[in-house]
Scaffold this active site. Structure first.
Site, short mmCIF file in Angstrom:
data_model
loop_
_atom_site.label_atom_id
_atom_site.label_comp_id
_atom_site.label_asym_id
_atom_site.label_seq_id
_atom_site.Cartn_x
_atom_site.Cartn_y
_atom_site.Cartn_z
N GLN A 499 53.73 75.57 49.34
CA GLN A 499 53.93 74.28 50.00
C GLN A 499 52.86 73.27 49.61
OE1 GLN A 499 56.55 73.38 51.46
NE2 GLN A 499 55.85 71.34 52.07
N GLU A 500 51.65 73.72 49.41
CA GLU A 500 50.55 72.81 49.11
C GLU A 500 50.68 72.18 47.72
OE1 GLU A 500 48.03 71.44 50.47
OE2 GLU A 500 47.90 72.43 52.42
#
Length: 649
Positions: A499-500
């Site tokens: 996600q990052e």
């Protein structure tokens, strides 16, 4: 297998690459002379279409139509040809050069620019290719969807307002939406289409709504109620309690319509809900849901979830637009509300809830996974699609546009490469690539370690789900070793990294977070000291092992600070620890309800995606069925006498 590969010494920069990077700098400086001099040197280079775009785009204001068409003709069918056409169409629309606009529009393949669409709709009405009465709602929809003040849709709206086919209410609606989110320029533009003399009033309302409402003359001014509504909305966005008191004044109760009052109460309720106030539902109750926006109704549903008021959840979802009702989040909560209300016919209610769960149940997606578990099923790795054939692999490897995208990314032109890649997989052919073509393109990206394109491309398939593409595990030895060493679940680490950064090592956010785990500079320095990394230097944060060591160590410290709560630790990683410390105050909630009430859209989405990713990675790593719900747990106030790491940044 024949394919491009970005890694290894074979990718030494060529003279053409150097020239292209020089052209990029010239384009950034709007140096048309340098661009014109360098362009001939790019002949035959794989990224010549990009170079041609930069050179032609830089002289858009001065080039003749013949010169623009000559530039477009150099690379027919490419993304950069259509990107240039998009820019030229916008320019032609602003110049009101309708003859050239109409001639070029049919060649615009992407056709995804709302301003261009609004210009085209206006011309359809003017040239009587479509009735103005049918064009008006299409223009209105696009105009309301535009975030910023524009020329295309505002020009079309102005013409349709003048002809009477678009009602003034459309302009006021756009102004309301804009003033609620603090976009004063958009609001003044919208109201200015009705009367330019009102723009200064809108600006003063945005600056000091209380002052405008307190002026004695306000109540007797012409067109006051629309402007009062704007002032109320602005005040509600800043101070919901003050707006609620203002709304109780008799003169506004008499002057404002039920629709106007309901919209304002929707904003008041929304802001109270975002502040996690217990009186949010009381505010919402003062208005009628049918007059509230989807955003207001979403926050009414969230406030009701937090309060355990399932009838209000059901009411809010029922009042949403059909499109929003179909979103997995609201399908799920509608089903939960049906179950929780325990209707007289429990069998029928249970069947209705199961039907709703079944409509969204899937192994990918936060609410999709929760729905799957509500049906009594676990999250497992889906059956992989049939292996790609040599021909499918070769076709992807030989795709010229994908080659250009990979070459651009190799040179550090990630934005340009991503745009070309996305165009090729989704827009170049009507409907986009087939599922097999998408899987082959995703594999090409994976093999070249362009993990974000690998993931995003594979996620476009609706039937064939290849979880090894959607949830790759690069740097597995380093990640698993570090996670195990400090007592972290590697699946949780991978879920967060995905996600990052989508595994882009040189990723850098707008606020300065860097590397695989997107660590902020101050956080990196603090964590390095905390774990005894005495020789840490800021530039090291982009180094793989250092980034993983610092990112995982910070995540473990956050997890320990939040008593092992995966949702709260993820929220802390994204928004800092002080916010989830405040958000946990209140009733003890199931973590999915707590997460849904996170006030920041970005953090709410982040937490849900990290947890959903984690479950899929756990299924891949372990080969065993998994549960999202067991990882969620509950969230409530800090236990009495619990230690808090106040130093955690």
């Amino acid at each position: 297998m024949a394919s491009l590969c970005l890694t290894g010494p074979g990718w030494a920069q060529t003279s053409g690459d150097t020239t292209l990077l020089e052209m990029r700098e010239a384009y950034r400086r709007s140096n048309t002379t340098t661009l014109a001099i360098l362009l001939p040197q790019m002949r035959g280079h794989v990224l010549e279409p990009l170079a041609t775009y930069w050179e032609a785009r830089s002289r858009l204001d001065t080039a003749t139509p013949e010169q623009m068409r000559a530039a477009l003709a150099r690379h027919p069918g490419s993304y950069w040809e259509d990107r240039l056409r998009n820019d030229w169409l916008l320019h032609l629309g602003k110049q009101r050069d309708w003859a050239n606009f109409s001639a070029e529009l049919p060649r615009f393949r992407m056709n995804d620019d709302r301003q261009v669409q609004c210009y085209a709709l206006l011309l359809d009405a003017v040239d009587q290719r479509a009735p103005a009465a049918e064009v008006a709602p299409q223009v209105q929809q696009r105009w309301l969807e535009q975030r910023d003040a524009d020329d295309g849709c505002s020009t079309a709206a102005q013409a349709l307002l003048d002809s009477g086919h678009l009602k003034p209410a459309a302009a006021w609606e756009r102004a309301r939406l804009a003033i609620e989110f603090g976009r004063t320029g958009v609001a003044t533009q919208a109201v200015g289409l009705l009367d330019p003399d009102w723009t200064s009033t809108v600006e003063s309302i945005a600056k000091d709504p209380a002052k405008y409402l307190d002026e004695k003359i306000t109540a007797i001014r012409p067109r006051t109620k629309e402007l009062v509504t704007l002032a109320m909305i602005r005040m509600a966005s800043q101070d919901p309690e003050a707006a609620a008191r203002e709304m109780d004044r008799k003169r506004w109760k008499a002057q404002l319509t039920q629709e106007e009052r309901s919209w304002v109460w929707g904003v008041i309720g929304k802001r109270a809900a975002q502040r996690l106030q217990d009186n949010a539902l009381t505010y919402f109750a003062n208005g009628q849901p049918r007059f509230m926006t989807d955003d207001h109704l979403a926050w009414k549903a969230r406030a009701a979830l937090r309060a355990g008021a399932w009838s209000h959840v059901q009411e809010a979802v029922a009042a949403m637009s059909p499109e929003q009702q179909l979103e997995p989040v609201w399908v799920y909560w509608r089903a939960r509300s049906i179950e929780s209300l325990k209707a007289s016919d429990a069998v029928q209610a249970g069947a209705q809830a199961r039907e709703l769960y079944a409509s969204i149940a899937s192994v990918q997606g936060f609410y999709e996974q929760l729905a799957l578990e509500q049906l009594g099923r676990s999250i497992t790795v889906p059956q992989p699609p049939a292996p790609l054939t040599p021909q499918e692999i070769a076709e992807a490897s030989n795709d010229v546009a994908l080659q250009r995208a990979l070459a651009a990314i190799r040179l550090g032109l990630r934005s340009e490469g991503v745009r070309e890649w996305n165009y090729e997989v989704a827009l170049h052919t009507p409907g986009g690539m087939t599922e097999r073509e998408l899987l082959a393109a995703a594999q090409l990206a994976c093999q070249n370690q362009i993990w974000d394109r690998c993931i995003n491309t594979s996620e476009r398939t609706l039937q064939a789900r290849d979880h090894t593409q959607r949830f790759p595990m690069p740097h597995q030895a380093a990640v698993v070793k570090q996670a195990n060493a400090i007592g972290l679940d590697p699946a949780y680490v991978y879920g967060l990294i995905r996600q990052e950064s989508r595994f882009v090592m040189d990723a850098r956010s707008g606020v300065g977070a860097s590397g695989l785990m997107q660590v902020m500079p101050a956080t990196a320095r603090w964590t390095a000291r905390k774990i005894g990394m005495s020789d840490f230097r800021p530039h090291q944060i982009t180094e793989l092992d250092t980034n993983i060591a610092i990112g995982t160590s910070y995540l473990k410290l956050a997890l320990d600070d939040f008593e092992g709560s995966l949702p709260m630790a993820a929220a802390a990683y994204n928004a800092g620890p002080n916010r989830p410390r405040a958000w946990r105050n209140g009733p003890v909630l199931a973590a999915e309800i707590w997460a849904e009430n996170i006030p920041f859209d970005e953090t709410r989405d982040y937490v849900q995606r990290v947890l959903s990713n984690t479950v899929n990675y756990a299924a891949l790593i372990s080969g065993q069925p998994q549960s999202l719900r067991t990882r969620l747990g509950q969230v409530g106030p800090l236990p009495v006498n619990a230690a808090v790491n106040r130093d955690l940044p």
